[in-house]
Design an enzyme around this catalytic site. Structure first.
Site, PDB file in Angstrom:
ATOM      1  CG  HIS A  45      -0.046   0.215   2.497  1.00  0.00           C
ATOM      2  ND1 HIS A  45       0.629  -0.819   3.093  1.00  0.00           N
ATOM      3  CD2 HIS A  45       0.260   1.340   3.203  1.00  0.00           C
ATOM      4  CE1 HIS A  45       1.314  -0.357   4.117  1.00  0.00           C
ATOM      5  NE2 HIS A  45       1.119   0.946   4.213  1.00  0.00           N
ATOM      6  CG  HIS A  71       7.376   4.976   1.123  1.00  0.00           C
ATOM      7  ND1 HIS A  71       7.070   6.056   1.921  1.00  0.00           N
ATOM      8  CD2 HIS A  71       7.403   3.897   1.950  1.00  0.00           C
ATOM      9  CE1 HIS A  71       6.940   5.664   3.167  1.00  0.00           C
ATOM     10  NE2 HIS A  71       7.125   4.362   3.222  1.00  0.00           N
TER      11      HIS A  71
HETATM   12  P1  ATP Z   1       4.800  -3.176  11.769  1.00  0.00           P
HETATM   13  O1  ATP Z   1       4.952  -1.827  12.400  1.00  0.00           O
HETATM   14  O2  ATP Z   1       3.894  -4.069  12.565  1.00  0.00           O
HETATM   15  O3  ATP Z   1       6.079  -3.818  11.392  1.00  0.00           O
HETATM   16  P2  ATP Z   1       3.627  -1.673   9.615  1.00  0.00           P
HETATM   17  O4  ATP Z   1       4.632  -0.587   9.838  1.00  0.00           O
HETATM   18  O5  ATP Z   1       3.297  -2.038   8.213  1.00  0.00           O
HETATM   19  O6  ATP Z   1       4.031  -3.002  10.359  1.00  0.00           O
HETATM   20  P3  ATP Z   1       1.902   0.031  11.101  1.00  0.00           P
HETATM   21  O7  ATP Z   1       3.029   0.415  12.017  1.00  0.00           O
HETATM   22  O8  ATP Z   1       0.565  -0.206  11.712  1.00  0.00           O
HETATM   23  O9  ATP Z   1       2.248  -1.290  10.312  1.00  0.00           O
HETATM   24  O10 ATP Z   1       1.810   1.155  10.003  1.00  0.00           O
HETATM   25  C1  ATP Z   1       0.791   1.212   9.022  1.00  0.00           C
HETATM   26  C2  ATP Z   1       1.260   2.144   7.933  1.00  0.00           C
HETATM   27  O11 ATP Z   1       1.456   3.465   8.476  1.00  0.00           O
HETATM   28  C3  ATP Z   1       2.600   1.766   7.321  1.00  0.00           C
HETATM   29  O12 ATP Z   1       2.601   2.199   5.968  1.00  0.00           O
HETATM   30  C4  ATP Z   1       3.601   2.570   8.087  1.00  0.00           C
HETATM   31  O13 ATP Z   1       4.760   2.835   7.321  1.00  0.00           O
HETATM   32  C5  ATP Z   1       2.828   3.854   8.337  1.00  0.00           C
HETATM   33  N1  ATP Z   1       3.251   4.486   9.586  1.00  0.00           N
HETATM   34  C6  ATP Z   1       3.396   3.889  10.787  1.00  0.00           C
HETATM   35  N2  ATP Z   1       3.776   4.770  11.725  1.00  0.00           N
HETATM   36  C7  ATP Z   1       3.866   5.982  11.108  1.00  0.00           C
HETATM   37  C8  ATP Z   1       4.209   7.291  11.541  1.00  0.00           C
HETATM   38  N3  ATP Z   1       4.517   7.569  12.799  1.00  0.00           N
HETATM   39  N4  ATP Z   1       4.190   8.283  10.620  1.00  0.00           N
HETATM   40  C9  ATP Z   1       3.870   8.031   9.335  1.00  0.00           C
HETATM   41  N5  ATP Z   1       3.530   6.824   8.872  1.00  0.00           N
HETATM   42  C10 ATP Z   1       3.536   5.795   9.738  1.00  0.00           C
END
Ligand code: ATP
Ligand code: MG
Length: 182
Positions: A43, A125
């Site tokens: 995504h 990205h």
């Molecule tokens: P995991 O953290 O469990 O390894 P993940 O990063 O895919 O997996 P999430 O942390 O729930 O899952 O994040 C969901 C989406 O939001 C991802 O695209 C992640 O890069 C983005 N994301 C997470 N934290 C932030 C943040 N603080 N600021 C911007 N984008 C974020």
């Protein structure tokens, strides 16, 4: 304590593009480069909301319903590696204005509703590998896929039994370009 869920707005990748991406990824990266993101999890995040109460999520859904943003296409023609946080990503060299405006709108609504927003500039990205903290030899040839964004979605992120899964809660259409005259 009210219920809260970890939410984010994102663009999804059509199934055909997911398949192309994971085939290319399998041919171009080594297992030690990082953990491949599951095909269905590919995504492009527009706005990360964090842990949000159902009440606040309802407000943000209503706002999303009123958004009238144009559809757009972007070329996925850029590739990079962030050793911290350990992500190999697919991006674009020329982000369409409509993408930047949609992300900015969603981020400002999120901030106004108390969802902390990163001060880092938005870098659209698609994460391909996670846990990629060591140097990675990126393939010399960058793919040239096109992502046609006709809608955007609200996702819930859940970590369960050692895996992160996303569930699409709702999608909203982007406005189709008007037909050319004549
Ligand atoms: P995991 O953290 O469990 O390894 P993940 O990063 O895919 O997996 P999430 O942390 O729930 O899952 O994040 C969901 C989406 O939001 C991802 O695209 C992640 O890069 C983005 N994301 C997470 N934290 C932030 C943040 N603080 N600021 C911007 N984008 C974020
Ligand atoms: Mg994360």
């Amino acid at each position: 304590m009210p219920e809260s869920r970890r939410l984010f707005f994102a663009l999804s990748l059509p199934t055909a593009l997911q398949k192309q991406v994971i085939r290319w990824r399998a041919d171009n990266f080594e297992p030690e480069d990082g953990r491949p993101v599951a095909a269905a999890n590919l995504h492009l995040t527009l706005a990360f909301l964090g842990d949000v109460s159902d009440q606040k999520a309802g407000v943000l859904r209503e706002i999303a319903t009123r958004i009238q943003s144009p559809a757009f296409s972007l070329r996925l023609d850029d590739l990079g590696h962030w050793p911290r946080p350990g992500v190999v990503w697919l991006g674009t060299r020329r982000a369409p204005l409509a993408l930047l405006q949609l992300a900015s709108l969603l981020r400002s609504h999120a901030a106004r509703n108390g969802c902390h927003q990163s001060t880092l500039p938005f870098h659209p990205h698609v994460s391909l590998l996670r846990g990629a903290t060591r140097p990675v030899a990126l393939p010399a040839a960058t793919p040239q896929w096109q992502l046609d964004a006709t809608d955007f979605s609200l996702y819930e992120s859940r970590f369960h039994q050692g895996r992160t899964r996303y569930q699409c809660l709702q999608s909203w259409p982007l406005l189709a370009a008007p037909p050319l005259p004549g």
